[in-house]
Design a protein around this motif. Structure first.
Motif, PDB file in Angstrom:
ATOM      1  N   ARG A   1       7.551   3.942   9.257  1.00 10.48           N
ATOM      2  CA  ARG A   1       7.872   4.517  10.443  1.00 10.48           C
ATOM      3  C   ARG A   1       7.021   5.927  10.081  1.00 10.48           C
ATOM      4  O   ARG A   1       7.412   6.697   9.372  1.00 10.48           O
ATOM      5  N   VAL A   2       6.743   6.609  11.444  1.00 10.27           N
ATOM      6  CA  VAL A   2       6.653   8.131  11.295  1.00 10.27           C
ATOM      7  C   VAL A   2       7.487   8.759  12.413  1.00 10.27           C
ATOM      8  O   VAL A   2       7.610   8.190  13.125  1.00 10.27           O
ATOM      9  N   TYR A   3       7.772   9.842  12.215  1.00  8.73           N
ATOM     10  CA  TYR A   3       8.577  10.958  12.709  1.00  8.73           C
ATOM     11  C   TYR A   3       7.812  12.282  13.423  1.00  8.73           C
ATOM     12  O   TYR A   3       7.595  12.916  12.259  1.00  8.73           O
ATOM     13  N   ALA A   4       7.921  12.129  14.361  1.00  7.96           N
ATOM     14  CA  ALA A   4       7.715  13.556  15.178  1.00  7.96           C
ATOM     15  C   ALA A   4       8.167  14.502  14.760  1.00  7.96           C
ATOM     16  O   ALA A   4       9.298  14.940  15.621  1.00  7.96           O
ATOM     17  N   ILE A   5       7.880  15.591  13.980  1.00 11.78           N
ATOM     18  CA  ILE A   5       9.107  16.505  13.186  1.00 11.78           C
ATOM     19  C   ILE A   5       8.321  17.942  13.699  1.00 11.78           C
ATOM     20  O   ILE A   5       8.466  19.151  13.362  1.00 11.78           O
ATOM     21  N   GLY A   6       6.899  17.905  14.127  1.00 12.25           N
ATOM     22  CA  GLY A   6       5.952  19.277  14.236  1.00 12.25           C
ATOM     23  C   GLY A   6       5.817  19.491  15.273  1.00 12.25           C
ATOM     24  O   GLY A   6       6.737  19.197  16.240  1.00 12.25           O
ATOM     25  N   THR A   7       4.972  20.793  15.626  1.00 15.15           N
ATOM     26  CA  THR A   7       5.173  21.658  16.210  1.00 15.15           C
ATOM     27  C   THR A   7       3.967  20.680  17.570  1.00 15.15           C
ATOM     28  O   THR A   7       2.974  20.668  17.546  1.00 15.15           O
ATOM     29  N   PRO A   8       4.284  20.739  19.089  1.00 19.87           N
ATOM     30  CA  PRO A   8       2.960  20.060  19.946  1.00 19.87           C
ATOM     31  C   PRO A   8       2.469  21.044  19.950  1.00 19.87           C
ATOM     32  O   PRO A   8       1.735  21.946  19.694  1.00 19.87           O
ATOM     33  N   GLY A   9       1.102  19.726  19.879  1.00 21.84           N
ATOM     34  CA  GLY A   9      -0.512  20.078  19.743  1.00 21.84           C
ATOM     35  C   GLY A   9      -0.850  19.335  18.064  1.00 21.84           C
ATOM     36  O   GLY A   9      -2.114  19.930  17.634  1.00 21.84           O
ATOM     37  N   GLN A  10       0.060  19.502  17.448  1.00 21.49           N
ATOM     38  CA  GLN A  10      -0.260  19.760  15.476  1.00 21.49           C
ATOM     39  C   GLN A  10      -1.690  18.704  16.121  1.00 21.49           C
ATOM     40  O   GLN A  10      -0.152  17.151  16.007  1.00 21.49           O
ATOM     41  N   SER A  11      -1.579  17.767  14.633  1.00 25.39           N
ATOM     42  CA  SER A  11      -1.801  16.999  14.510  1.00 25.39           C
ATOM     43  C   SER A  11      -2.273  16.504  13.007  1.00 25.39           C
ATOM     44  O   SER A  11      -2.521  17.102  12.308  1.00 25.39           O
ATOM     45  N   THR A  12      -2.200  15.024  12.642  1.00 25.44           N
ATOM     46  CA  THR A  12      -3.159  14.517  11.262  1.00 25.44           C
ATOM     47  C   THR A  12      -2.398  13.192  10.715  1.00 25.44           C
ATOM     48  O   THR A  12      -2.401  12.475  12.135  1.00 25.44           O
ATOM     49  N   GLY A  13      -4.079  13.654  10.348  1.00 21.59           N
ATOM     50  CA  GLY A  13      -3.969  11.714   9.854  1.00 21.59           C
ATOM     51  C   GLY A  13      -2.915  10.744   9.405  1.00 21.59           C
ATOM     52  O   GLY A  13      -1.633  11.193   8.683  1.00 21.59           O
ATOM     53  N   VAL A  14      -3.117  10.075   9.092  1.00 19.38           N
ATOM     54  CA  VAL A  14      -2.238   8.404   8.366  1.00 19.38           C
ATOM     55  C   VAL A  14      -3.306   8.019   7.573  1.00 19.38           C
ATOM     56  O   VAL A  14      -4.154   7.168   8.105  1.00 19.38           O
ATOM     57  N   TYR A  15      -2.793   7.553   6.380  1.00 18.14           N
ATOM     58  CA  TYR A  15      -3.217   7.332   5.525  1.00 18.14           C
ATOM     59  C   TYR A  15      -3.060   6.295   4.746  1.00 18.14           C
ATOM     60  O   TYR A  15      -1.587   6.007   4.445  1.00 18.14           O
TER      61      TYR A  15
ATOM     62  N   PRO B   1       0.472  -1.221   0.076  1.00 12.85           N
ATOM     63  CA  PRO B   1      -0.059   0.082   0.194  1.00 12.85           C
ATOM     64  C   PRO B   1       0.787   1.041  -0.287  1.00 12.85           C
ATOM     65  O   PRO B   1       2.508   1.444   0.606  1.00 12.85           O
ATOM     66  N   GLY B   2       0.469   2.464  -0.817  1.00 11.34           N
ATOM     67  CA  GLY B   2       1.170   3.853  -0.478  1.00 11.34           C
ATOM     68  C   GLY B   2       0.566   4.097   0.881  1.00 11.34           C
ATOM     69  O   GLY B   2      -0.712   3.686   1.557  1.00 11.34           O
ATOM     70  N   PHE B   3       1.872   4.432   1.291  1.00 13.78           N
ATOM     71  CA  PHE B   3       1.528   5.129   3.045  1.00 13.78           C
ATOM     72  C   PHE B   3       1.168   6.638   2.481  1.00 13.78           C
ATOM     73  O   PHE B   3       2.860   7.036   2.228  1.00 13.78           O
ATOM     74  N   THR B   4       0.826   7.088   3.575  1.00 12.33           N
ATOM     75  CA  THR B   4       1.120   8.795   3.808  1.00 12.33           C
ATOM     76  C   THR B   4       0.410   9.697   4.544  1.00 12.33           C
ATOM     77  O   THR B   4      -0.968   8.867   5.487  1.00 12.33           O
ATOM     78  N   VAL B   5       0.974  10.505   4.899  1.00 17.85           N
ATOM     79  CA  VAL B   5       0.442  11.698   6.111  1.00 17.85           C
ATOM     80  C   VAL B   5      -0.336  12.628   5.820  1.00 17.85           C
ATOM     81  O   VAL B   5       0.108  13.163   4.939  1.00 17.85           O
ATOM     82  N   GLY B   6      -1.467  12.912   6.349  1.00 14.20           N
ATOM     83  CA  GLY B   6      -2.367  14.855   5.765  1.00 14.20           C
ATOM     84  C   GLY B   6      -1.155  16.020   5.704  1.00 14.20           C
ATOM     85  O   GLY B   6      -1.387  16.529   4.675  1.00 14.20           O
ATOM     86  N   ASN B   7      -0.142  15.772   6.993  1.00 12.78           N
ATOM     87  CA  ASN B   7       0.340  16.627   6.783  1.00 12.78           C
ATOM     88  C   ASN B   7       1.740  17.079   7.144  1.00 12.78           C
ATOM     89  O   ASN B   7       2.090  16.142   7.827  1.00 12.78           O
ATOM     90  N   GLY B   8       2.615  16.637   5.985  1.00 10.94           N
ATOM     91  CA  GLY B   8       3.916  16.436   6.305  1.00 10.94           C
ATOM     92  C   GLY B   8       4.751  16.974   7.130  1.00 10.94           C
ATOM     93  O   GLY B   8       6.302  16.768   6.995  1.00 10.94           O
ATOM     94  N   ASP B   9       4.467  18.210   7.080  1.00 13.53           N
ATOM     95  CA  ASP B   9       4.984  19.265   8.799  1.00 13.53           C
ATOM     96  C   ASP B   9       5.185  18.210   9.808  1.00 13.53           C
ATOM     97  O   ASP B   9       5.066  19.396  10.720  1.00 13.53           O
ATOM     98  N   VAL B  10       3.837  17.541  10.014  1.00  8.58           N
ATOM     99  CA  VAL B  10       3.916  17.440  10.868  1.00  8.58           C
ATOM    100  C   VAL B  10       4.330  15.719  11.196  1.00  8.58           C
ATOM    101  O   VAL B  10       5.002  16.136  12.191  1.00  8.58           O
ATOM    102  N   LEU B  11       4.502  15.078  10.478  1.00 11.86           N
ATOM    103  CA  LEU B  11       5.067  13.439  10.763  1.00 11.86           C
ATOM    104  C   LEU B  11       6.047  13.368   9.331  1.00 11.86           C
ATOM    105  O   LEU B  11       5.700  13.903   7.916  1.00 11.86           O
TER     106      LEU B  11
END
Length: 282
Positions: free
Chosen positions: A251-265, A226-236
């Motif tokens: 694997r996902v790395y948390a690179i955003g600022t606290p409080g930011q969120s994004t979906g995993v698809y 499957p293709g793996f993506t997140v809604g906001n590449g500045d968050v993960l």
């Protein structure tokens, strides 16, 4: 009153005046002792090694000097210097979440696909990483070095079929390259009735700087990835890790600022993206 008596009294008064000593300035020592008490209240956040034992001793000695109304300035200054040095020598217990997650990912890799030399390098890094993980006195620097070494060894795995290419260059599908929006491309094969099952479907928080590994299983889709993506590449930031049968690890790395969120698809060819969960930076 005799003149001699007056002279003696004056001399005695002068001697007493000249013998007066200013009380020591204890403001710096007081601040350090207060800081030390705060550290003791959070002792569970610090490595309990020789430096901690020394700190406790020096803190007690500093309090004794602080309580001595006749302590000289030299004694106060020395106590302050010793306590400052003892505090500086303390080490916080490092966050090992990213290291632990990376070890799990490394252990999930099917090493049969890769050359013996590259696997040996990864296993050596994995062994070191486990030792650091289990070391109660490991420093932040040691943890960071272990993470970097293990990541590099995983990225350096070489597939047996391509002796000169790392696993990240065999195809767009199994690459370790990070897309601009954190996307790992999907396989081109199509199966209309195929779907993806994620091992994580509950929303969760991920500490900034930490990593997390998803296992995505393709059902009714032989050999599909499957293709793996997140809604906001500045968050993960995303990275392909390995494929074992119908299971793909990302694997996902948390690179955003606290409080930011994004979906995993995930996506499969010819199908719409499917959201599995939301990750919030903690």
């Amino acid at each position: 009153v005799l003149e001699a008596d007056i002279t003696a009294a004056v001399d005695a008064l002068y001697d007493a005046i000249y013998g007066l000593v200013y009380r020591a300035d204890i403001s710096e020592l007081e601040a350090l002792v207060l800081k030390g008490d705060g550290i003791v209240e959070n002792a569970d956040q610090y490595i309990q090694n020789d430096a901690w034992t020394s700190f406790e001793t020096v803190l007690a000695e500093a309090k004794t000097v602080l309580e001595d109304a006749n302590a000289t300035q030299d004694a106060v200054d020395t106590a302050a210097e010793d306590l400052a040095a003892a505090i500086s020598a303390l080490r916080l217990i490092p966050d090992k979440d990213a290291l632990e997650a990376l070890i799990g990912e490394a252990e999930a890799i099917n090493t049969n696909k890769y050359t013996a030399k590259s696997v040996a390098t990864m296993k050596a890094a994995l062994s070191t990483a486990k030792a650091v993980l289990n070391d109660a006195e490991a420093t932040e620097e040691e943890v960071a070095d272990a993470v970097e070494a293990l990541e590099n060894s995983i990225d350096g795995l070489v597939e047996k079929s391509t002796s000169t290419s790392s696993k990240g260059s065999t195809s767009a599908n199994v690459g370790n390259a990070y897309g601009a929006a954190g996307v790992v491309s999907a396989s081109q094969s199509v199966a209309a009735n195929a779907y993806v099952v994620s091992d994580t479907t509950v929303n969760f928080n991920l500490k900034r700087g930490s990593a997390y590994c998803f296992k995505m299983t393709v059902v009714n889709g032989n050999a599909m990835t499957p293709g793996f993506t997140v809604g906001n590449g500045d968050v993960l930031k995303t990275q392909f890790v390995a494929k074992v049968g119908n299971d793909s690890y990302y694997r996902v790395y948390a690179i955003g600022t606290p409080g930011q969120s994004t979906g995993v698809y995930t996506t499969l060819p010819g199908q719409n993206a499917v959201k599995h969960c939301t990750v919030t930076i903690g």
